[in-house]
Enzyme design. Structure first.
Site, PDB file in Angstrom:
ATOM      1  N   CYS A 175      -4.006  -4.112  -6.639  1.00 15.89           N
ATOM      2  CA  CYS A 175      -5.014  -2.953  -6.977  1.00 15.89           C
ATOM      3  C   CYS A 175      -5.328  -2.957  -8.376  1.00 15.89           C
ATOM      4  CB  CYS A 175      -3.987  -1.384  -6.887  1.00 15.89           C
ATOM      5  SG  CYS A 175      -5.149  -0.251  -6.448  1.00 15.89           S
ATOM      6  N   HIS A 219      -1.704  -1.670  -1.243  1.00 20.07           N
ATOM      7  CA  HIS A 219      -0.211  -1.900  -1.816  1.00 20.07           C
ATOM      8  C   HIS A 219       0.909  -2.259  -1.019  1.00 20.07           C
ATOM      9  CE1 HIS A 219      -0.926  -0.035  -5.787  1.00 20.07           C
ATOM     10  NE2 HIS A 219      -1.996   0.626  -5.387  1.00 20.07           N
ATOM     11  N   GLU A 274       3.612  -3.541  -1.701  1.00 19.08           N
ATOM     12  CA  GLU A 274       5.050  -3.223  -2.083  1.00 19.08           C
ATOM     13  C   GLU A 274       5.489  -1.636  -2.031  1.00 19.08           C
ATOM     14  OE1 GLU A 274       2.224  -3.184  -3.802  1.00 19.08           O
ATOM     15  OE2 GLU A 274       2.351  -1.613  -5.388  1.00 19.08           O
TER      16      GLU A 274
HETATM   17  N1  LIG Z   1      -3.346   2.119  -7.784  1.00 20.11           N
HETATM   18  C1  LIG Z   1      -4.319   1.318  -8.517  1.00 20.11           C
HETATM   19  O1  LIG Z   1      -3.624   0.365  -9.054  1.00 20.11           O
HETATM   20  C2  LIG Z   1      -5.513   2.133  -8.880  1.00 20.11           C
HETATM   21  C3  LIG Z   1      -6.353   1.008  -9.477  1.00 20.11           C
HETATM   22  C4  LIG Z   1      -7.370   1.822 -10.598  1.00 20.11           C
HETATM   23  N2  LIG Z   1      -6.962   2.761 -11.405  1.00 20.11           N
HETATM   24  C5  LIG Z   1      -8.348   2.490  -9.499  1.00 20.11           C
HETATM   25  O2  LIG Z   1      -8.414   3.667  -9.321  1.00 20.11           O
HETATM   26  O3  LIG Z   1      -9.007   1.877  -8.810  1.00 20.11           O
END
Ligand SMILES: NC(=O)CC[C@H](N)C(=O)O
Length: 412
Positions: A234, A368, A370
């Site tokens: 992410c 994600h 994890e």
């Molecule tokens: N969950 C995250 O890592 C979000 C990544 C980033 N802040 C976004 O909104 O795209």
């Protein structure tokens, strides 16, 4: 049940004949409805009744699918005879109208129009996720934090469960030379909102590396070593793209001119969903992260506002395919890569969700893993094959990703 479970319903409600039907169906008396296997109905009723809780059978769930029947009888008289899709639309319409005002109307309409054809994802696991991996060697991994990082705890836990020796390292540790990346074989960039996404996700984090001669040198050296591996999730994925670690053409001029970046979601809003992704293993070499996982379709958490893979030039996208760098793709209910919302939550071309470096050691992915390495972290029961050797494994199929990296790293 019903709308949430995409199932038909057969309801037979018995009430005092003086109570009007609408009052019977829409009252606010405290109560719960539980769905139990047909074989257990009598047992559950007895348990409630012997413990002083009134319980009765109000009906049965029907077939799976948007076109299943919804039949409601009150005191033996049919009051509703319709299809699930019609009830679903009635229920969703308010949200649909509100969402049209809040998000990209094209995406919202795509979801609304697509409802009728949704069947639910076709998950499949092509390997045994319960297989245990024995610790044979110490492999040191740094989980790198910047101001605003989150999910680092889950990341550390996932890595520890896969036998890694994990270190919590901050950018300021590196900036002040408390430690260098030379101490590690693995480097993980977790998700989050570094510098609150000001000026765009991961821009500040990347600038802290790209515009520091010493850090830039240190990161480049780490990436270039043949025994290293890295994962960006992410916000970490956005960072890796900005660092140029997943660019198909390496060492062409300045990495400060990145070839890949993550743009705002097409829906124009933050997407927090459980999405289905297909895994593409690179079988031309030992895939560091996805070995043995090829073709699996797994559910995974997604939470981002800027997840749409975008390219400086059209040929970058083709080069990714040519180099076997496309690691993950969002898929539709038939398991094929999709650009349709919401199965593709951000509008990435060809459903791109994760990209590996040309040498396969570094992987940047928007979803994600994890957050769903354990079965209870998944909103659906992950399909798993039973392993006699490890019958009580709590691992979801995503654990394999971390285990693969450990196996690869311990052999270097
Ligand atoms: N969950 C995250 O890592 C979000 C990544 C980033 N802040 C976004 O909104 O795209």
């Amino acid at each position: 049940m019903g709308i949430a479970g995409v199932r038909g319903l057969y309801l037979n409600i018995e009430v005092d004949s003086r109570v009007p039907t609408i009052n019977a169906l829409f009252n606010e008396e405290l109560g719960i409805i539980v769905e139990v296997d047909q074989n257990n109905v009598q047992y559950v009723l007895n348990e409630y009744n012997t413990n002083g809780v009134q319980a009765k059978v109000v009906g049965a769930t029907g077939q799976y699918g948007m076109h299943s029947e919804i039949l409601v009888n009150v005191n033996g008289k049919q009051v509703l005879n319709t299809k699930l899709i019609d009830v679903f639309r009635m229920w969703e319409e308010t949200s649909f109208r509100v969402e049209c005002l809040q998000a990209n109307t094209e995406c919202v309409k795509q979801e609304w129009n697509g409802l009728e054809n949704r069947k639910g994802p076709s998950y499949s696991v092509t390997f045994d996720p319960t297989a245990a991996v024995v610790k044979c060697k110490s492999v040191r991994v740094a989980v790198l934090r910047e101001e605003g990082t989150n999910g680092d705890r889950e990341m550390i836990a996932s890595l520890m469960m896969a036998n890694f020796e994990v270190f919590d390292v901050t950018m300021s540790d590196l900036q002040s030379n408390k430690i260098t990346l030379d101490a590690f074989q693995g480097l993980v960039f977790p998700g989050g909102f570094s510098y609150a996404d000001t000026l765009g996700s991961a821009k500040g984090w990347a600038a802290g590396i790209l515009f520091s001669e010493s850090l830039y040198g240190q990161f480049s050296h780490f990436k270039g070593r043949s025994d290293t591996f890295s994962l960006g999730v992410c916000n970490g994925c956005q960072l890796m793209a900005l660092l140029g670690w997943i660019d198909p053409a390496q060492n062409t001029g300045s990495v400060r001119k990145t070839q890949i970046f993550l743009d705002r979601n097409q829906s124009e809003r933050f997407e927090c969903r459980w999405s289905a992704v297909k895994i593409n293993e690179d079988k031309t070499k030992e895939d560091v992260w996805f070995r043995g996982m090829d073709g699996s379709v797994l559910g995974v958490w997604v939470a981002h506002g800027e997840g749409r893979f975008s390219f400086a030039e059209g040929q970058v996208r083709e080069a990714l395919t040519r180099n076997k760098q496309v690691a993950l793709q969002y898929v539709d209910d038939d398991g094929g890569p999709t650009e349709e919302y919401p199965m593709n939550p951000n509008g990435s071309p060809d459903g791109l969700a994760g990209v590996r470096s040309a040498d396969g050691r570094h992987i940047a992915m928007m979803p994600h893993p994890e957050r769903c390495v354990l079965r209870w972290q998944c909103p659906i029961k992950p399909p798993t094959s039973y392993n006699q050797a490890n019958p009580h494994s709590n691992y979801s199929p995503w654990m394999r990703l971390f285990q693969n990296a450990y196996i690869w790293a311990s052999k270097q």
